[in-house]
Design an enzyme around this catalytic site. Structure first.
Site, PDB file in Angstrom:
ATOM      1  N   GLY A   1     -43.733  24.243   5.450  1.00 50.76           N
ATOM      2  CA  GLY A   1     -42.331  24.047   5.079  1.00 50.76           C
ATOM      3  C   GLY A   1     -41.370  25.082   5.637  1.00 50.76           C
ATOM      4  O   GLY A   1     -40.158  24.871   5.637  1.00 50.76           O
ATOM      5  N   ASP A   2     -41.886  26.223   6.113  1.00 49.17           N
ATOM      6  CA  ASP A   2     -41.000  27.263   6.665  1.00 49.17           C
ATOM      7  C   ASP A   2     -41.801  28.128   7.643  1.00 49.17           C
ATOM      8  O   ASP A   2     -41.805  29.358   7.550  1.00 49.17           O
ATOM      9  CB  ASP A   2     -40.437  28.108   5.509  1.00 49.17           C
TER      10      ASP A   2
END
Ligand SMILES: Nc1ncnc2c1ncn2[C@@H]1O[C@H](COP(=O)(O)OP(=O)(O)O)[C@@H](O)[C@H]1O
Ligand SMILES: [Mg+2]
Length: 205
Positions: A120-121
């Site tokens: 996600g990041d």
């Protein structure tokens, strides 16, 4: 406690648990949210981050170990060294060293994706280079999912965060490690053609 970092959602402090160097990731109160809802959101994200860290850890992926879990705090093993972002910014690393780190970063993402964890990041700010290897940190936005879209977005974020050359090195080990890599890179091409997510710009730091 010594403050190590302050993000939008959380503050990190240096701590110690039974003599073991730790960091405490403390999800802070957001006063613009109603208190009960805020408590619930912080609690949910804390649990989710700890659960995904534990899942990766149990499978032998290089992530820091969870030492203790509170309602809105996770105590995590403290790694030595610094973030890949700092290393790239400094520009002092030798070419071979940097290439090795990017090969390792590709392997780490492949290992996570094989476990159906989308990070996600996945940027150099959330990769730490320690004396015991290349570790992935910050699972605050991670999800357990089979979605190739979510996995492709991890590649896209890394692609947009680094030079072409370093991305190519990263991708080579990702593809060599993850049996499903071809489907994910195809999905990435499709996303890029669609031109979606163009406003998802990079937040590193
Ligand atoms: N396990 C750890 N050991 C040492 N430093 C850490 C660890 N986890 C995080 N940090 C430091 O704290 C910073 C912020 O942590 P991170 O989990 O990425 O929080 P945020 O959600 O605020 O980005 C990292 O960039 C790193 O410098
Ligand atoms: Mg982070």
């Amino acid at each position: 406690m010594e403050k190590l970092s302050e993000g939008a959602e959380s503050i990190l402090y240096a701590a110690e648990i039974a003599g073991i160097p730790a960091v405490v990731k403390d999800r802070v109160v957001k006063s613009y949210r109603a208190r009960a809802l805020d408590d619930e959101i912080r609690s949910r994200r804390t649990k989710s981050e700890a659960r995904i860290l534990a899942r990766a850890s149990a499978a032998g992926v290089k992530v820091p170990k969870v030492l203790m879990l509170g309602e809105h705090q996770i105590f995590i093993e403290r790694l030595d060294g610094g973030t890949l972002n700092a290393i790239v910014q400094e520009g002092k690393a030798k070419k071979e060293q940097l290439e090795w780190i990017f090969l390792e970063s590709g392997r780490r993402l492949a290992e996570l994706h094989a476990l159906d964890i989308a990070h996600g990041d996945y940027t150099p700010a959330n990769i730490m280079v320690s004396s015991s290897g290349v570790f992935v940190i910050d699972f605050g936005l991670a999800e357990v999912t089979k979605s190739s879209e979510e996995k492709a977005l991890d590649l896209l974020l890394m692609k947009r965060s680094v030079s072409r050359k370093l991305y190519r090195i990263f991708l080579s080990s990702y593809s060599a490690t993850f049996s499903d890599a071809e489907a994910i890179t195809e999905r990435l091409e499709e996303i890029e053609k669609r031109g979606r997510y163009q406003t998802r710009t990079l937040v590193t730091g």
